[in-house]
Design an enzyme around this catalytic site. Sequence first.
Site, PDB file in Angstrom:
ATOM      1  N   PRO A  10       0.825  -1.166   0.052  1.00 16.66           N
ATOM      2  CA  PRO A  10       0.026  -0.088   0.144  1.00 16.66           C
ATOM      3  C   PRO A  10       0.800   1.237   0.195  1.00 16.66           C
ATOM      4  O   PRO A  10       1.896   1.524   0.735  1.00 16.66           O
ATOM      5  CB  PRO A  10      -0.865  -0.169   1.265  1.00 16.66           C
ATOM      6  CG  PRO A  10      -0.273  -1.006   1.993  1.00 16.66           C
ATOM      7  CD  PRO A  10       0.856  -2.076   1.240  1.00 16.66           C
ATOM      8  N   ASN A  11       0.385   2.140  -0.729  1.00 17.94           N
ATOM      9  CA  ASN A  11       0.884   3.521  -0.960  1.00 17.94           C
ATOM     10  C   ASN A  11       2.183   3.703  -1.572  1.00 17.94           C
ATOM     11  O   ASN A  11       2.521   4.846  -1.870  1.00 17.94           O
ATOM     12  CB  ASN A  11       0.934   4.308   0.441  1.00 17.94           C
ATOM     13  CG  ASN A  11      -0.423   4.444   1.057  1.00 17.94           C
ATOM     14  OD1 ASN A  11      -1.172   4.697   0.604  1.00 17.94           O
ATOM     15  ND2 ASN A  11      -0.363   3.853   2.473  1.00 17.94           N
ATOM     16  N   ARG A  18       4.706  11.285  -2.221  1.00 17.07           N
ATOM     17  CA  ARG A  18       4.451  10.987  -1.109  1.00 17.07           C
ATOM     18  C   ARG A  18       5.600  11.299   0.129  1.00 17.07           C
ATOM     19  O   ARG A  18       6.366  10.357  -0.104  1.00 17.07           O
ATOM     20  CB  ARG A  18       3.766   9.726  -0.827  1.00 17.07           C
ATOM     21  CG  ARG A  18       3.485   9.232   0.618  1.00 17.07           C
ATOM     22  CD  ARG A  18       3.183   7.665   0.553  1.00 17.07           C
ATOM     23  NE  ARG A  18       2.822   7.376   2.073  1.00 17.07           N
ATOM     24  CZ  ARG A  18       3.485   6.207   2.644  1.00 17.07           C
ATOM     25  NH1 ARG A  18       4.185   5.559   2.154  1.00 17.07           N
ATOM     26  NH2 ARG A  18       3.198   6.246   4.065  1.00 17.07           N
ATOM     27  N   ASN A  74       8.074  -5.448  -0.319  1.00 18.96           N
ATOM     28  CA  ASN A  74       7.972  -4.289   0.635  1.00 18.96           C
ATOM     29  C   ASN A  74       6.265  -4.280   0.771  1.00 18.96           C
ATOM     30  O   ASN A  74       5.588  -3.822  -0.040  1.00 18.96           O
ATOM     31  CB  ASN A  74       8.362  -2.865  -0.120  1.00 18.96           C
ATOM     32  CG  ASN A  74       8.188  -1.682   0.873  1.00 18.96           C
ATOM     33  OD1 ASN A  74       7.569  -1.789   1.784  1.00 18.96           O
ATOM     34  ND2 ASN A  74       9.122  -0.616   0.368  1.00 18.96           N
ATOM     35  N   HIS A  80       3.794  -4.344   9.369  1.00 19.36           N
ATOM     36  CA  HIS A  80       3.448  -4.273  11.034  1.00 19.36           C
ATOM     37  C   HIS A  80       2.221  -4.793  11.413  1.00 19.36           C
ATOM     38  O   HIS A  80       2.076  -4.790  12.724  1.00 19.36           O
ATOM     39  CB  HIS A  80       3.837  -2.708  11.202  1.00 19.36           C
ATOM     40  CG  HIS A  80       4.783  -2.109  10.530  1.00 19.36           C
ATOM     41  ND1 HIS A  80       6.118  -2.499  10.698  1.00 19.36           N
ATOM     42  CD2 HIS A  80       4.701  -1.129   9.505  1.00 19.36           C
ATOM     43  CE1 HIS A  80       6.911  -1.530  10.064  1.00 19.36           C
ATOM     44  NE2 HIS A  80       5.986  -0.888   9.109  1.00 19.36           N
ATOM     45  N   ASP A  87       1.494 -15.347   7.229  1.00 20.35           N
ATOM     46  CA  ASP A  87       1.031 -16.874   6.687  1.00 20.35           C
ATOM     47  C   ASP A  87       1.317 -17.143   5.417  1.00 20.35           C
ATOM     48  O   ASP A  87       1.660 -18.419   5.051  1.00 20.35           O
ATOM     49  CB  ASP A  87      -0.535 -17.197   7.231  1.00 20.35           C
ATOM     50  CG  ASP A  87      -0.470 -17.271   8.933  1.00 20.35           C
ATOM     51  OD1 ASP A  87       0.556 -17.376   9.474  1.00 20.35           O
ATOM     52  OD2 ASP A  87      -1.568 -17.095   9.223  1.00 20.35           O
ATOM     53  N   LEU A 101      12.384   1.256   1.946  1.00 21.39           N
ATOM     54  CA  LEU A 101      12.887   2.362   1.626  1.00 21.39           C
ATOM     55  C   LEU A 101      13.634   3.057   2.767  1.00 21.39           C
ATOM     56  O   LEU A 101      14.939   3.469   2.733  1.00 21.39           O
ATOM     57  CB  LEU A 101      12.022   3.313   0.823  1.00 21.39           C
ATOM     58  CG  LEU A 101      11.639   2.792  -0.627  1.00 21.39           C
ATOM     59  CD1 LEU A 101      10.436   3.665  -1.045  1.00 21.39           C
ATOM     60  CD2 LEU A 101      12.859   2.773  -1.434  1.00 21.39           C
ATOM     61  N   SER A 102      12.927   3.285   3.750  1.00 18.14           N
ATOM     62  CA  SER A 102      13.429   3.931   5.000  1.00 18.14           C
ATOM     63  C   SER A 102      13.829   2.967   6.300  1.00 18.14           C
ATOM     64  O   SER A 102      13.551   1.750   5.915  1.00 18.14           O
ATOM     65  CB  SER A 102      12.387   4.859   5.556  1.00 18.14           C
ATOM     66  OG  SER A 102      11.250   4.078   6.184  1.00 18.14           O
ATOM     67  N   ARG A 111       6.656   0.926  13.611  1.00 15.63           N
ATOM     68  CA  ARG A 111       7.137   0.354  12.559  1.00 15.63           C
ATOM     69  C   ARG A 111       8.358  -0.672  13.166  1.00 15.63           C
ATOM     70  O   ARG A 111       8.912  -1.188  12.150  1.00 15.63           O
ATOM     71  CB  ARG A 111       7.673   1.584  11.744  1.00 15.63           C
ATOM     72  CG  ARG A 111       6.690   2.596  11.172  1.00 15.63           C
ATOM     73  CD  ARG A 111       7.273   3.624  10.345  1.00 15.63           C
ATOM     74  NE  ARG A 111       6.173   4.597  10.074  1.00 15.63           N
ATOM     75  CZ  ARG A 111       5.158   4.487   9.097  1.00 15.63           C
ATOM     76  NH1 ARG A 111       5.184   3.376   8.171  1.00 15.63           N
ATOM     77  NH2 ARG A 111       4.465   5.524   9.152  1.00 15.63           N
TER      78      ARG A 111
END
Length: 149
Positions: A10-11, A18, A74, A80, A87, A101-102, A111
Amino acid sequence: MTKILVLNGPNLNLLGTRQPEVYGHTTLDMMMDRCVSHGVTLGQTVTHMQSNHEGALIDAIHNARGTQDGIVLNAGAYTHTSIAIMDAISSAQVPVVEVHLSNIHARETFRHHSYIAPVAIGQICGFGVNSYVLALQALAAHLSGEDAV
């Protein structure tokens, strides 16, 4: 040629716009182009997919069984929260390298925990786009047996 799936959660479709102070200015398309190109140098055929939907990511992991040699994942915020993705990885029996990335360990406390890490062969975070390049290299080493102790 080994087959590698780069799976983005997501995102990540908003990369480049972003929170560029956290994630940089590189777009998802630019990043995936780099992965495909680098994969060629490693003898990998790299395909990629992005979804904001947990079930689509799980389906992609399931579909990788028997069709992909490895996955670079990713999972975004699902890292989290998603026992279901954990699973799926356990069930698919395809080696997974978790990427971010971070540096998730230098960010907010929530996180720091990853449901992916216990079922991945490793985790790479904090190197921006290079996290993906390093993950492709790690998978190449793993699949060739170079990382055997």
